[in-house]
Design an enzyme around this catalytic site. Structure first.
Site, PDB file in Angstrom:
ATOM      1  N   ARG A   1       0.881  -1.179  -0.100  1.00 18.32           N
ATOM      2  CA  ARG A   1       0.003   0.120   0.111  1.00 18.32           C
ATOM      3  C   ARG A   1       0.954   1.242  -0.003  1.00 18.32           C
ATOM      4  O   ARG A   1       2.038   1.141   0.240  1.00 18.32           O
ATOM      5  CB  ARG A   1      -0.933   0.044   1.150  1.00 18.32           C
ATOM      6  N   HIS A   2       0.288   2.245  -0.389  1.00 17.98           N
ATOM      7  CA  HIS A   2       1.008   3.889  -0.260  1.00 17.98           C
ATOM      8  C   HIS A   2       1.395   3.722   1.291  1.00 17.98           C
ATOM      9  O   HIS A   2       1.069   3.087   2.151  1.00 17.98           O
ATOM     10  CB  HIS A   2      -0.008   4.714  -0.518  1.00 17.98           C
TER      11      HIS A   2
ATOM     12  N   ASN B   1      -5.457   8.408   6.672  1.00 15.12           N
ATOM     13  CA  ASN B   1      -5.215   7.202   7.665  1.00 15.12           C
ATOM     14  C   ASN B   1      -5.140   7.590   8.762  1.00 15.12           C
ATOM     15  O   ASN B   1      -5.858   7.140   9.930  1.00 15.12           O
ATOM     16  CB  ASN B   1      -4.084   6.546   7.363  1.00 15.12           C
TER      17      ASN B   1
ATOM     18  N   ARG C   1      -1.467   9.663  -2.740  1.00 16.78           N
ATOM     19  CA  ARG C   1      -0.545   8.896  -1.700  1.00 16.78           C
ATOM     20  C   ARG C   1       0.258   7.951  -2.187  1.00 16.78           C
ATOM     21  O   ARG C   1       1.322   7.568  -1.695  1.00 16.78           O
ATOM     22  CB  ARG C   1      -1.373   8.687  -0.731  1.00 16.78           C
TER      23      ARG C   1
ATOM     24  N   GLU D   1      -8.213   3.682  -5.123  1.00 18.57           N
ATOM     25  CA  GLU D   1      -8.931   2.906  -4.023  1.00 18.57           C
ATOM     26  C   GLU D   1     -10.374   2.773  -4.248  1.00 18.57           C
ATOM     27  O   GLU D   1     -11.076   3.596  -5.214  1.00 18.57           O
ATOM     28  CB  GLU D   1      -8.570   3.716  -2.824  1.00 18.57           C
TER      29      GLU D   1
ATOM     30  N   HIS E   1      -3.528   0.136  -2.790  1.00 20.08           N
ATOM     31  CA  HIS E   1      -4.309   0.766  -1.826  1.00 20.08           C
ATOM     32  C   HIS E   1      -5.177  -0.841  -1.258  1.00 20.08           C
ATOM     33  O   HIS E   1      -5.109  -1.598  -1.578  1.00 20.08           O
ATOM     34  CB  HIS E   1      -5.628   1.553  -1.983  1.00 20.08           C
TER      35      HIS E   1
END
Lengths: 426, 524
Positions: B252-253, B259, B302, B322, B387
């Protein structure tokens, strides 16, 4: 391309080029026959093509070289990515010339050979596209047919098909009997893989594609874009009229496709037949502008509104989509449409513009402004190298939802200039 | 009057109100007749590799598919494999056993396709003779199944030796042998088939059959008479896969500002720890010493910021964005619970099918991400920076996870998953890069009642785990009751089973309660 005359090389060249351009890969056809027609103003008869006609041979070779030169220019100066070299290329010698040319310049080569010995298909091809060619413009049909058949014979003696042993290092696809069988050798990369997939999905069986938008919706009446509203009373009338029209067309085995949005499904419901819902056919996502009127967009997002007018194809709504995104999204729909026969697609304005642009070979610049009014069915029939379009307005009034590009697209424009081309609404 | 439409609450799909009753799970559309894919080829030509991989792909795109491997039926019937002598064409008792196994497998194919909701069955055996293939074609036409052959042809000795080492030497047949013994025995086994091998003949005998010949591990293909959409997709898939060793990295980023606040979706940039992760990722990639690594990101900030730290060119894919949370974008889970309590509950009820209002579902993601999978198959070393939901989709494809499991796969921030193809599957290594991050994983809530399956539409994309093969016990027990040695040698006449399944009617035989084998049929 490789193959005897009347094997569908130009048909494939043009169709493939249309597809690649639509998915965003700049492609161009270089038809050596056209170069020859430029060089030799009037075509007399098949004797031009006799293998022992030395002067003609020289001319034809020169034309092939000229075409290859133009291919190089297309790549270096015009940012082309794929060039389709449309000629018979029936000898190993000619193909070797092309291979060295490509090697020298660093281009990849992919051969598409069309092999067919069914006399019915060949005769049909000649009728479809050769009689109308500039070469036969002043001939009567029988004369033309006989001459063309002798022309084919001129090539037959020296025809060497791509050899599965000797040419095993080359990348190619052989198409047998109009797609009944394929031999694929050494696909090198993504684009060749897509080309092969496309060629394996197209067919030449006659069929009709009908494109229509949903009936007029509640939001259409209010001049609002996007959303998921139901049909207006006039929209419901259209759905019935569409059902009547389709019944009148007497189509065998018609498939009906809709999007996942209420307005297309309601329209399809009136037909009383099974339909398939595709999320990929949903209208363009206008992101933050969903359900706004153009006036509200101008008020809340004037810069965005101007930028959209500047480059409508590439412009992506904030948190939404662009026409360019739509094309990506629709590619599987196009692929399946190619596989199918008679289909009615009930969709939306931006979607219909994208689909129509594929069939009618419209550029990215033209695409977002193609006219797709409500309550009008477009009937597409493949003919010769292209597509015949017939437009049927089913006589139920509806609002106009088409907004032309205004004269002033600068972000500094005044509100009236921005709203100059907005169609009327409630 | 057009029918009233209702939007179903989980999938947000408009259906005629009267049809809103939930249909049972696994009720596929009846539009296309089921297909039997028939593998053809000498041993060690990659038939089982192709069978399993293709099955995994078809299940992931929502087409219920299952492999029927006749070798497994044989291992059930003959508990201990002694040597290649079993496969000698003149070993009559073995020939009979092998015949029965093939027929048993076909019976299971029929049951899967007719009674268990299967759409595609992959019949994995050598099927090297015309007689065997004719038997299958007849089976297909009697049951209205389409037949599609996949033949793998390869004469490159190094490829074959490598295959044998990868998957044969460690197979149950050779558990008590050392590698060299196993290799030698297997080579002799192959020879047993060679003399009777009749490859597919596109010019004459098999001219009207639908098939693809895969030659030299994908260097060349011969494709004949594709009948429909699914065969076209199968051909496209087979032409894109390869067996070059390579590694796929999924991550993932780095942790984003959203987040940190527990917000869904959005397009925020990296937090400070996210930037630390990106730097750590760059170091990790360096250490892996990869040849020609491709780096893919989504078009969200991101993931691009994460890739930027790597200092190498990367490709942006909108398809890797995402999952679109629609009206719930940028909200925290608490805000969603407060503003859309019903939606919140519905999502937990059926997380795979649930579509956010004006957004997407995992089911939509699978369709969206399919071209990425196809391109990943073509590529070699790739790092995908994406994502949580997207990574779950991709991982479910590689690890053969069902729609049920997919939305709950653990894909924590700041962890790289390293996938290496091995034998018939995929090895996964999870590497945490030791940079702290918030946990964004929500487990399946305990108290959620698992309701009956939601409406399954035509073309529904419902990944299924490729089913384990299971061999129905009763059949094999019947075999024991009629020991092979007591049967007359010349005419093969076997009581195969007393189940209620209608036995296959073979050419020229009357249909009786027991199937009869024609003695010229050669084993698979």
């Amino acid at each position: 391309m490789v193959g005897l005359p009347a094997r569908g090389k130009t048909y494939i060249s043009k169709k493939l080029t249309r597809y690649l351009n639509w998915i965003g890969v700049p492609t161009k056809v270089f038809n050596v026959g056209q170069y020859r027609r430029e060089a030799v103003k009037t075509y007399k008869n098949f004797e031009f093509f006799k293998p022992d006609n030395e002067e003609a041979m020289r001319i034809r070779k020169a034309c092939a070289s000229a075409a290859l030169k133009d291919v190089a220019a297309y790549f270096t100066k015009e940012h082309g990515q794929v060039a389709v070299f449309d000629a018979t290329n029936t000898t190993r010698e000619r193909r070797a010339v092309i291979n060295s040319f490509a090697k020298e310049k660093g281009y990849k080569v992919f051969f598409v050979e069309s092999i067919c010995d069914d006399p019915d298909i060949i005769t049909e091809n000649i009728k479809q596209v050769k009689f109308g060619s500039p070469d036969y413009i002043d001939r009567d049909i029988e004369e033309a047919m006989s001459d063309f058949i002798q022309r084919i014979e001129c090539y037959k003696a020296s025809y060497m098909s791509i050899d599965d042993e000797k040419d095993r290092k080359l990348s190619y696809i052989k198409i047998f009997d109009v797609g009944s069988r394929f031999l694929v050798n050494r696909v090198q990369d993504h684009i060749q893989s897509r080309i092969v997939y496309y060629l394996m999905n197209i067919h030449v069986t006659p069929r009709t594609i009908y494109l229509s938008r949903h009936g007029e919706s509640e939001l259409n009446l209010l001049g609002r874009i996007g959303g998921d509203s139901g049909l207006s009373p006039r929209g419901l009338k259209y759905a019935d009229a569409l059902a009547k029209f389709i019944r009148g067309q007497n189509i065998k085995d018609l498939k009906v496709w809709t999007s996942h949005m209420k307005r297309t499904i309601q329209t399809a419901e009136a037909l009383g037949v099974q339909y398939e819902q595709w999320k990929a056919l949903n209208e363009i996502d206008a992101g933050v502008c969903e359900e706004l009127t153009y006036e509200e967009i101008q008020e809340n997002f004037p810069d965005e509104f101007a930028m959209r007018d500047q480059e409508k194809y590439r412009y992506r709504y904030p948190k939404g989509e662009s026409y360019e995104d739509l094309v990506h999204r629709l590619e599987p729909v196009i692929m399946e449409l190619e596989r199918q026969e008679n289909v009615l697609v009930i969709c939306h304005q931006a979607i219909m513009r994208c689909l129509l642009s594929y069939f009618l070979d419209k550029s990215a610049d033209e695409l977002p402004y193609v006219r797709c009014p409500l309550h009008t069915v477009l009937k597409l029939t493949p003919v010769a190298y292209g597509c015949k379009v017939e437009s049927f307005f089913l006589n139920i009034e509806a609002v106009n939802t088409h907004r032309d590009r205004p004269a002033n697209v600068s972000v500094s424009r005044k509100t009236e200039e921005a709203l100059q081309t907005v169609p009327d609404h409630n | 009057m057009p029918r009233e439409l209702t939007q179903n609450r989980i999938q947000k799909i408009w259906v005629p109100t009267k049809d809103d009753k939930r249909r049972g799970t696994g009720a596929p559309h009846f539009a296309n007749p089921p297909t039997v894919i028939v593998m053809v080829g000498l041993p060690a030509r990659g038939k089982t590799y192709i069978s399993k991989k293709l099955t995994r792909y078809l299940n992931w795109i929502g087409i219920p598919t299952k492999v029927f491997n006749v070798g497994e039926y044989r291992r059930e019937a003959v508990k201990n494999y002694s040597s290649y002598d079993f496969f000698k064409p003149d070993n009559e008792s073995a020939v009979k056993i092998r015949q029965q196994c093939a027929l048993a497998a076909l019976r299971d194919v029929k049951s899967y396709l007719k009674d268990e909701g299967g759409q595609v069955a992959v019949f994995d055996a050598t099927n090297t003779t015309r007689d065997r293939r004719d038997l299958i074609l007849k089976f297909g036409s009697e049951n209205d199944f389409k037949i599609f052959f996949i033949e793998s042809v390869c004469e490159d000795p190094s490829v074959i030796a490598s295959n044998i080492m990868e998957v044969k030497v460690s197979c149950p047949d050779y558990k008590d042998c050392n590698k060299t013994e196993a290799m030698m025995d297997f080579q002799k086994r192959i020879e047993c088939y060679r003399t009777s091998y009749q490859p597919l003949d596109p010019d004459q005998y098999d001219r009207d059959h639908s098939f693809i010949k895969v030659i030299d591990v994908g260097r060349r293909f011969l494709v004949n008479r594709i009948q429909d959409h699914i065969q076209s997709k199968i051909v496209y898939y087979l032409m894109n896969i390869h067996v070059q060793p390579r590694t796929i990295y999924l991550c993932r980023h780095g942790e984003s500002k959203d987040n940190l606040e527990g917000r869904l979706g959005g397009d925020s940039g990296l937090s400070q720890r996210g930037r630390q992760f990106s730097a750590a990722l760059a170091r990790f990639v360096d250490e892996q010493q990869l040849k020609n690594l491709k780096v893919w990101t989504s078009q969200l900030c991101r993931s691009i910021q994460t890739a930027e730290h790597l200092g190498v060119p990367y490709e942006q894919w909108k398809a890797l964005n995402e999952i679109d949370a629609g009206l719930c974008e940028d909200m925290t889970y608490d805000e969603v619970k407060e503003k859309f309590p019903e939606e919140f509950a519905l999502r937990d009820e059926d997380k795979y099918y649930y579509r956010y209002p004006a957004g997407e579902s995992y089911q939509d993601l699978v369709q969206r991400v399919e071209p990425v999978i196809m391109e990943l198959e073509r590529q070699e070393n790739v790092l995908v920076v994406c994502h949580q939901a997207v990574m779950r989709c991709l991982l479910a494809y590689f690890l053969d996870k069902s729609a049920d499991e997919m939305p709950y796969l653990k894909c924590p921030l700041h962890t790289v998953l390293k996938l290496t193809p091995v034998a018939y599957g995929c090895k996964v290594e999870s590497i945490s890069l030791n940079v702290e991050a918030v946990n964004t994983h929500r487990d399946r809530p305990e108290e959620v009642k698992r309701g009956p399956g939601t409406l399954i539409r035509r073309n529904s994309v419902t990944p299924l785990t490729s089913p384990e093969s299971h061999i129905k016990k009763p059949r094999i027990e019947d075999l024991d009751e009629a020991p092979i040695q007591e049967l007359p040698g010349s005419v093969a006449s076997l009581a195969l089973c007393t189940s209620t399944h209608i036995p296959l009617a073979l050419a020229g035989q009357n249909l009786r309660s027991s199937s009869v084998c024609h003695d010229i049929l050669l084993p698979c």
